[in-house]
Motif scaffolding. Sequence first.
Motif, PDB file in Angstrom:
ATOM      1  N   ILE A 116       1.065  -3.123  -8.917  1.00 21.16           N
ATOM      2  CA  ILE A 116       1.155  -3.171  -7.462  1.00 21.16           C
ATOM      3  C   ILE A 116       0.016  -3.991  -6.859  1.00 21.16           C
ATOM      4  O   ILE A 116       0.235  -4.847  -5.986  1.00 21.16           O
ATOM      5  N   TYR A 117      -1.197  -3.779  -7.322  1.00 20.14           N
ATOM      6  CA  TYR A 117      -2.321  -4.525  -6.771  1.00 20.14           C
ATOM      7  C   TYR A 117      -2.300  -5.989  -7.223  1.00 20.14           C
ATOM      8  O   TYR A 117      -2.793  -6.871  -6.517  1.00 20.14           O
ATOM      9  N   GLY A 118      -1.723  -6.238  -8.383  1.00 21.39           N
ATOM     10  CA  GLY A 118      -1.528  -7.630  -8.803  1.00 21.39           C
ATOM     11  C   GLY A 118      -0.561  -8.348  -7.891  1.00 21.39           C
ATOM     12  O   GLY A 118      -0.749  -9.525  -7.552  1.00 21.39           O
ATOM     13  N   LEU A 119       0.488  -7.641  -7.466  1.00 18.24           N
ATOM     14  CA  LEU A 119       1.447  -8.193  -6.504  1.00 18.24           C
ATOM     15  C   LEU A 119       0.749  -8.529  -5.190  1.00 18.24           C
ATOM     16  O   LEU A 119       0.970  -9.602  -4.602  1.00 18.24           O
TER      17      LEU A 119
ATOM     18  N   VAL B  53       0.834  -1.207   0.000  1.00 23.35           N
ATOM     19  CA  VAL B  53       0.000   0.000   0.000  1.00 23.35           C
ATOM     20  C   VAL B  53       0.870   1.259   0.000  1.00 23.35           C
ATOM     21  O   VAL B  53       0.566   2.240  -0.690  1.00 23.35           O
ATOM     22  N   VAL B  54       1.971   1.240   0.748  1.00 19.89           N
ATOM     23  CA  VAL B  54       2.878   2.388   0.769  1.00 19.89           C
ATOM     24  C   VAL B  54       3.473   2.619  -0.615  1.00 19.89           C
ATOM     25  O   VAL B  54       3.602   3.767  -1.070  1.00 19.89           O
ATOM     26  N   LEU B  55       3.836   1.551  -1.317  1.00 23.41           N
ATOM     27  CA  LEU B  55       4.376   1.698  -2.676  1.00 23.41           C
ATOM     28  C   LEU B  55       3.348   2.318  -3.612  1.00 23.41           C
ATOM     29  O   LEU B  55       3.706   3.051  -4.541  1.00 23.41           O
ATOM     30  N   GLN B  56       2.085   2.026  -3.383  1.00 23.28           N
ATOM     31  CA  GLN B  56       1.038   2.548  -4.248  1.00 23.28           C
ATOM     32  C   GLN B  56       0.642   3.980  -3.883  1.00 23.28           C
ATOM     33  O   GLN B  56       0.495   4.836  -4.752  1.00 23.28           O
ATOM     34  N   GLN B  57       0.471   4.244  -2.595  1.00 25.93           N
ATOM     35  CA  GLN B  57      -0.073   5.527  -2.164  1.00 25.93           C
ATOM     36  C   GLN B  57       1.000   6.577  -1.870  1.00 25.93           C
ATOM     37  O   GLN B  57       0.726   7.776  -1.948  1.00 25.93           O
TER      38      GLN B  57
ATOM     39  N   GLY C  92       4.687   8.765  -2.130  1.00 23.17           N
ATOM     40  CA  GLY C  92       5.457   9.406  -3.178  1.00 23.17           C
ATOM     41  C   GLY C  92       6.860   8.842  -3.260  1.00 23.17           C
ATOM     42  O   GLY C  92       7.179   7.815  -2.648  1.00 23.17           O
ATOM     43  N   GLN C  93       7.716   9.544  -3.978  1.00 20.49           N
ATOM     44  CA  GLN C  93       9.085   9.068  -4.183  1.00 20.49           C
ATOM     45  C   GLN C  93       9.839   8.923  -2.863  1.00 20.49           C
ATOM     46  O   GLN C  93      10.631   8.005  -2.683  1.00 20.49           O
ATOM     47  N   GLY C  94       9.571   9.825  -1.913  1.00 23.31           N
ATOM     48  CA  GLY C  94      10.275   9.778  -0.648  1.00 23.31           C
ATOM     49  C   GLY C  94       9.908   8.600   0.231  1.00 23.31           C
ATOM     50  O   GLY C  94      10.645   8.269   1.166  1.00 23.31           O
ATOM     51  N   LEU C  95       8.773   7.959  -0.050  1.00 20.05           N
ATOM     52  CA  LEU C  95       8.319   6.831   0.758  1.00 20.05           C
ATOM     53  C   LEU C  95       8.552   5.476   0.101  1.00 20.05           C
ATOM     54  O   LEU C  95       8.209   4.452   0.684  1.00 20.05           O
TER      55      LEU C  95
END
Length: 392
Positions: free
Chosen positions: A164-167, A90-94, A96-99
């Motif tokens: 991402i959601y497929g993962l 979820v963090v990868l999806q929601q 930004g670049q810094g996260l």
Amino acid sequence: MFEQQFSSNKAIFAACLLSAAGALVFNAFPQVLTAIAIRFQLGEAQVGSLISAYMGAFALLALFAPLWMKALPWKPTAIVAYIVLGMGVVVLQQGGQGLVGTGMFIMGLGASVLFTISVGVISVARDPDRGFGFKLTAEMILGAVLIFVVAGLVAKQFGYSGFIYGLLFLYALTMPAIFWLPNKVNIAENELLNKDVVSGFNWQALLSAFALFIFFGAYTAVWSFAGHIGIEQGLSESQISTVLTFALLSGLAGALYCAWLGQRVGHLKPIVLGMALMFLCFIGLIYGTGLLFFSVAVCFINGLLQFVVAYQMGLLAMVDHSGRYTSMIAFILASSAALCGELMGYFIESQGLVNAISIAAAAVIVSMVLTVVTLKINSPAFVNENMKISIS
């Protein structure tokens, strides 16, 4: 060395599925890292930092595996690990670049728990080589689904979000394995083992663990930047994606071959031959150009990795009579990948691609020498029935 008794083969099946989930991101690093790099416009050094974030978190929990593996029940621990994995996705999806690095770190924590538990089950199998072969087979199958279906079809239709959601969906598919997972591995040592049958330092186990660390690191360094290597050789992204897809299938073939071969020819011949071929493949990436050379080298590299590492883990389980180093397999793999991923990115930018691959090739030779030395060291003879292992 010891007698192994499993209550059910379902434990091995569950371990294979959990291992597939725990190794999913790593086995598809080129696709995962490429998708993230394109989405957030990252450079090679930044991509190397993502590798270190993921594998560093993986290594952190794996380092303390001898403690939490004994103290925590495995089923609820695995459930928590899946929740943590979902949070990272979820963090990868929601975010930004810094996260992005934070998301990779969180995912590494969850993956480490699943992978470590699976190693704990399989390392006490009657035939560890074959067990690790089946484990790697499951990892390759799930990785193939990620590349063929998620990256190849879903991502093309729905973009980065679809990937991402497929993962996340693939992680959910493996969760039912928790029902067949044992809560503990109970090891009852008998009087013979308690009398310190093995005296002195176990150099075989130490050298075997170090050889695994070096070889896996060399592979990670090249495999993680396979897409970059292909671009440097003038290949298109579609050509690279196709090659990496077939490379995953060759990895499946390598794992299946190990599962079939088992301990029929021992450890020395399969490991040394596999490492020698890996060295030649690295050299091929340096001096060969074009789609054909790249395809053959990358496919053989991944196939040989699955084949050799399965035997290396089986060898470590065989010579590690106390189980101390075997419980650290996940840490060995993770710390190796974290360190070498970062170093490869640095060497590519500072020394150039050719020199970076040359260093990885030299590391393979070092690992080969350590393996030969390991198998030539005289070790004390062990009697069967020294230890009884049961799964509850």
